[in-house]
Design a protein around this motif. Structure first.
Motif, PDB file in Angstrom:
ATOM      1  N   ASP A 121       0.817  -1.217   0.000  1.00 20.14           N
ATOM      2  CA  ASP A 121       0.000   0.000   0.000  1.00 20.14           C
ATOM      3  C   ASP A 121       0.850   1.266   0.000  1.00 20.14           C
ATOM      4  O   ASP A 121       0.352   2.342  -0.326  1.00 20.14           O
ATOM      5  CB  ASP A 121      -0.910   0.045   1.224  1.00 20.14           C
ATOM      6  CG  ASP A 121      -1.996  -1.010   1.209  1.00 20.14           C
ATOM      7  OD1 ASP A 121      -2.262  -1.602   0.144  1.00 20.14           O
ATOM      8  OD2 ASP A 121      -2.585  -1.251   2.288  1.00 20.14           O
ATOM      9  N   THR A 126       0.825   4.175  -7.187  1.00 19.68           N
ATOM     10  CA  THR A 126      -0.339   3.301  -6.988  1.00 19.68           C
ATOM     11  C   THR A 126      -0.444   2.266  -8.096  1.00 19.68           C
ATOM     12  O   THR A 126      -0.925   1.157  -7.873  1.00 19.68           O
ATOM     13  CB  THR A 126      -1.648   4.115  -6.945  1.00 19.68           C
ATOM     14  OG1 THR A 126      -1.802   4.824  -8.177  1.00 19.68           O
ATOM     15  CG2 THR A 126      -1.665   5.083  -5.774  1.00 19.68           C
ATOM     16  N   THR A 127       0.043   2.613  -9.267  1.00 17.36           N
ATOM     17  CA  THR A 127      -0.018   1.722 -10.418  1.00 17.36           C
ATOM     18  C   THR A 127       0.766   0.433 -10.188  1.00 17.36           C
ATOM     19  O   THR A 127       0.509  -0.571 -10.844  1.00 17.36           O
ATOM     20  CB  THR A 127       0.538   2.455 -11.656  1.00 17.36           C
ATOM     21  OG1 THR A 127      -0.035   3.760 -11.708  1.00 17.36           O
ATOM     22  CG2 THR A 127       0.247   1.709 -12.932  1.00 17.36           C
ATOM     23  N   CYS A 129       1.001  -1.041  -7.131  1.00 19.24           N
ATOM     24  CA  CYS A 129       0.489  -1.705  -5.926  1.00 19.24           C
ATOM     25  C   CYS A 129      -0.329  -2.932  -6.314  1.00 19.24           C
ATOM     26  O   CYS A 129      -1.566  -2.957  -6.209  1.00 19.24           O
ATOM     27  CB  CYS A 129      -0.359  -0.738  -5.103  1.00 19.24           C
ATOM     28  SG  CYS A 129       0.511   0.660  -4.396  1.00 19.24           S
ATOM     29  N   HIS A 130       0.377  -3.946  -6.782  1.00 19.33           N
ATOM     30  CA  HIS A 130      -0.237  -5.220  -7.165  1.00 19.33           C
ATOM     31  C   HIS A 130       0.625  -6.342  -6.619  1.00 19.33           C
ATOM     32  O   HIS A 130       1.840  -6.203  -6.515  1.00 19.33           O
ATOM     33  CB  HIS A 130      -0.320  -5.351  -8.688  1.00 19.33           C
ATOM     34  CG  HIS A 130      -1.209  -4.339  -9.312  1.00 19.33           C
ATOM     35  ND1 HIS A 130      -0.737  -3.141  -9.789  1.00 19.33           N
ATOM     36  CD2 HIS A 130      -2.543  -4.333  -9.513  1.00 19.33           C
ATOM     37  CE1 HIS A 130      -1.742  -2.438 -10.260  1.00 19.33           C
ATOM     38  NE2 HIS A 130      -2.849  -3.140 -10.108  1.00 19.33           N
ATOM     39  N   PRO A 145      -5.033  -2.984  -4.318  1.00 18.60           N
ATOM     40  CA  PRO A 145      -5.812  -2.002  -3.549  1.00 18.60           C
ATOM     41  C   PRO A 145      -6.321  -0.822  -4.369  1.00 18.60           C
ATOM     42  O   PRO A 145      -7.298  -0.180  -3.982  1.00 18.60           O
ATOM     43  CB  PRO A 145      -4.833  -1.547  -2.471  1.00 18.60           C
ATOM     44  CG  PRO A 145      -3.480  -1.832  -3.026  1.00 18.60           C
ATOM     45  CD  PRO A 145      -3.652  -3.068  -3.859  1.00 18.60           C
ATOM     46  N   HIS A 146      -5.706  -0.539  -5.502  1.00 12.73           N
ATOM     47  CA  HIS A 146      -6.150   0.576  -6.354  1.00 12.73           C
ATOM     48  C   HIS A 146      -6.778   0.080  -7.657  1.00 12.73           C
ATOM     49  O   HIS A 146      -7.003   0.861  -8.578  1.00 12.73           O
ATOM     50  CB  HIS A 146      -4.967   1.504  -6.654  1.00 12.73           C
ATOM     51  CG  HIS A 146      -4.318   2.027  -5.420  1.00 12.73           C
ATOM     52  ND1 HIS A 146      -4.845   3.060  -4.677  1.00 12.73           N
ATOM     53  CD2 HIS A 146      -3.193   1.635  -4.762  1.00 12.73           C
ATOM     54  CE1 HIS A 146      -4.069   3.292  -3.627  1.00 12.73           C
ATOM     55  NE2 HIS A 146      -3.078   2.431  -3.656  1.00 12.73           N
ATOM     56  N   TYR A 148      -7.165  -2.082 -11.267  1.00 11.16           N
ATOM     57  CA  TYR A 148      -6.344  -2.366 -12.444  1.00 11.16           C
ATOM     58  C   TYR A 148      -6.455  -1.310 -13.541  1.00 11.16           C
ATOM     59  O   TYR A 148      -5.755  -1.391 -14.545  1.00 11.16           O
ATOM     60  CB  TYR A 148      -6.739  -3.733 -13.025  1.00 11.16           C
ATOM     61  CG  TYR A 148      -6.567  -4.867 -12.047  1.00 11.16           C
ATOM     62  CD1 TYR A 148      -5.329  -5.467 -11.864  1.00 11.16           C
ATOM     63  CD2 TYR A 148      -7.646  -5.341 -11.304  1.00 11.16           C
ATOM     64  CE1 TYR A 148      -5.159  -6.507 -10.964  1.00 11.16           C
ATOM     65  CE2 TYR A 148      -7.484  -6.386 -10.399  1.00 11.16           C
ATOM     66  CZ  TYR A 148      -6.243  -6.960 -10.237  1.00 11.16           C
ATOM     67  OH  TYR A 148      -6.084  -7.976  -9.350  1.00 11.16           O
ATOM     68  N   ASP A 150      -5.602   1.941 -13.950  1.00 13.67           N
ATOM     69  CA  ASP A 150      -4.387   2.673 -14.309  1.00 13.67           C
ATOM     70  C   ASP A 150      -3.345   1.758 -14.948  1.00 13.67           C
ATOM     71  O   ASP A 150      -2.675   2.139 -15.905  1.00 13.67           O
ATOM     72  CB  ASP A 150      -3.769   3.368 -13.090  1.00 13.67           C
ATOM     73  CG  ASP A 150      -4.502   4.646 -12.713  1.00 13.67           C
ATOM     74  OD1 ASP A 150      -5.291   5.165 -13.530  1.00 13.67           O
ATOM     75  OD2 ASP A 150      -4.279   5.134 -11.591  1.00 13.67           O
ATOM     76  N   ARG A 157       0.651   6.637 -11.642  1.00 14.84           N
ATOM     77  CA  ARG A 157       0.075   7.600 -10.709  1.00 14.84           C
ATOM     78  C   ARG A 157       0.853   7.549  -9.384  1.00 14.84           C
ATOM     79  O   ARG A 157       1.094   6.470  -8.848  1.00 14.84           O
ATOM     80  CB  ARG A 157      -1.392   7.256 -10.483  1.00 14.84           C
ATOM     81  CG  ARG A 157      -2.170   8.313  -9.718  1.00 14.84           C
ATOM     82  CD  ARG A 157      -3.631   7.924  -9.561  1.00 14.84           C
ATOM     83  NE  ARG A 157      -4.326   7.635 -10.796  1.00 14.84           N
ATOM     84  CZ  ARG A 157      -4.876   8.550 -11.602  1.00 14.84           C
ATOM     85  NH1 ARG A 157      -4.774   9.823 -11.301  1.00 14.84           N
ATOM     86  NH2 ARG A 157      -5.515   8.171 -12.699  1.00 14.84           N
ATOM     87  N   ASN A 159       1.830   7.844  -5.396  1.00  9.39           N
ATOM     88  CA  ASN A 159       1.200   7.402  -4.151  1.00  9.39           C
ATOM     89  C   ASN A 159       1.939   8.085  -3.000  1.00  9.39           C
ATOM     90  O   ASN A 159       2.840   7.506  -2.397  1.00  9.39           O
ATOM     91  CB  ASN A 159       1.312   5.869  -4.037  1.00  9.39           C
ATOM     92  CG  ASN A 159       0.499   5.327  -2.878  1.00  9.39           C
ATOM     93  OD1 ASN A 159      -0.481   5.913  -2.460  1.00  9.39           O
ATOM     94  ND2 ASN A 159       0.924   4.182  -2.373  1.00  9.39           N
TER      95      ASN A 159
END
Length: 192
Positions: A121, A126-127, A129-130, A145-146, A148, A150, A157, A159
């Protein structure tokens, strides 16, 4: 879980091997994460081979019972042996000890994470965060958490929850050279 995401990530042979063998490290709360996943997707969307430009494959775990360097190093060495035949750099880190070195490396303090997902996180973008893992029965589980959107729009993006702006911008600059198709969103204080 996005089936498209999983299919693309598994098209990268290294990702598939890490996910098949990760449990053999015997560490809790382990996930394959970060660039190994997002960059495989970017490669797929831009017509490149799945592993092109990927520097390393991040396998994070969370073990608060021993946050010593020695304990983490023992896992790193086991991983080096476990994945030696792949020819890839599999970077293994215990996210329970990040707060011990983060400020020295990045110039800002980090509160202790509570899990590997908590660490994810806090990635600079954020892109990215997988994460994917396999449970004890072999079933895949995704963490996004954001979402898919983006990722599949090739939109990077920021974070701004932990990493300093310089970390995001350095990564964005490097990635833009490898994947010029990326649409890079500016750090929030640069936005109009």
């Amino acid at each position: 879980m996005s089936a498209r995401f999983v299919d693309i990530v598994l098209s990268n042979d290294i990702n598939r091997v890490v996910l098949e063998r990760g449990h053999l490290l015997g560490v809790p709360d382990w996930w394959l994460t970060a660039g190994a996943l997002s960059q495989t997707v970017w490669n797929s969307l831009s017509g490149r081979p799945p592993g092109e430009g990927i520097r390393d494959y991040d396998l994070f775990y969370f073990d608060p019972t021993d946050t010593s360097f020695e304990a983490e190093d023992a896992v790193v060495r086991r991983a080096a042996d476990l994945f030696a035949d792949t020819g890839a750099v599999v970077e293994v880190r215990n996210e329970a000890r990040v707060h011990l070195w983060y400020e020295e490396k990045f110039g800002v303090p980090a509160a202790p994470f509570t899990s590997t997902r908590d660490a994810i996180d806090h990635f600079a973008a954020t892109t990215c965060c997988h994460a994917l893992t396999r449970d004890e029965h072999g079933a895949l589980h995704a963490y996004a958490p954001h979402g898919y959107d983006d990722l599949f729009a090739l939109r990077l993006r920021p974070n701004p929850v932990l990493a300093p702006r310089e970390v995001y911008e350095t990564k964005a600059d490097r990635w833009a050279q490898q994947w010029p198709e990326l649409h890079i969103e500016p750090w929030p204080d640069l936005a109009p």
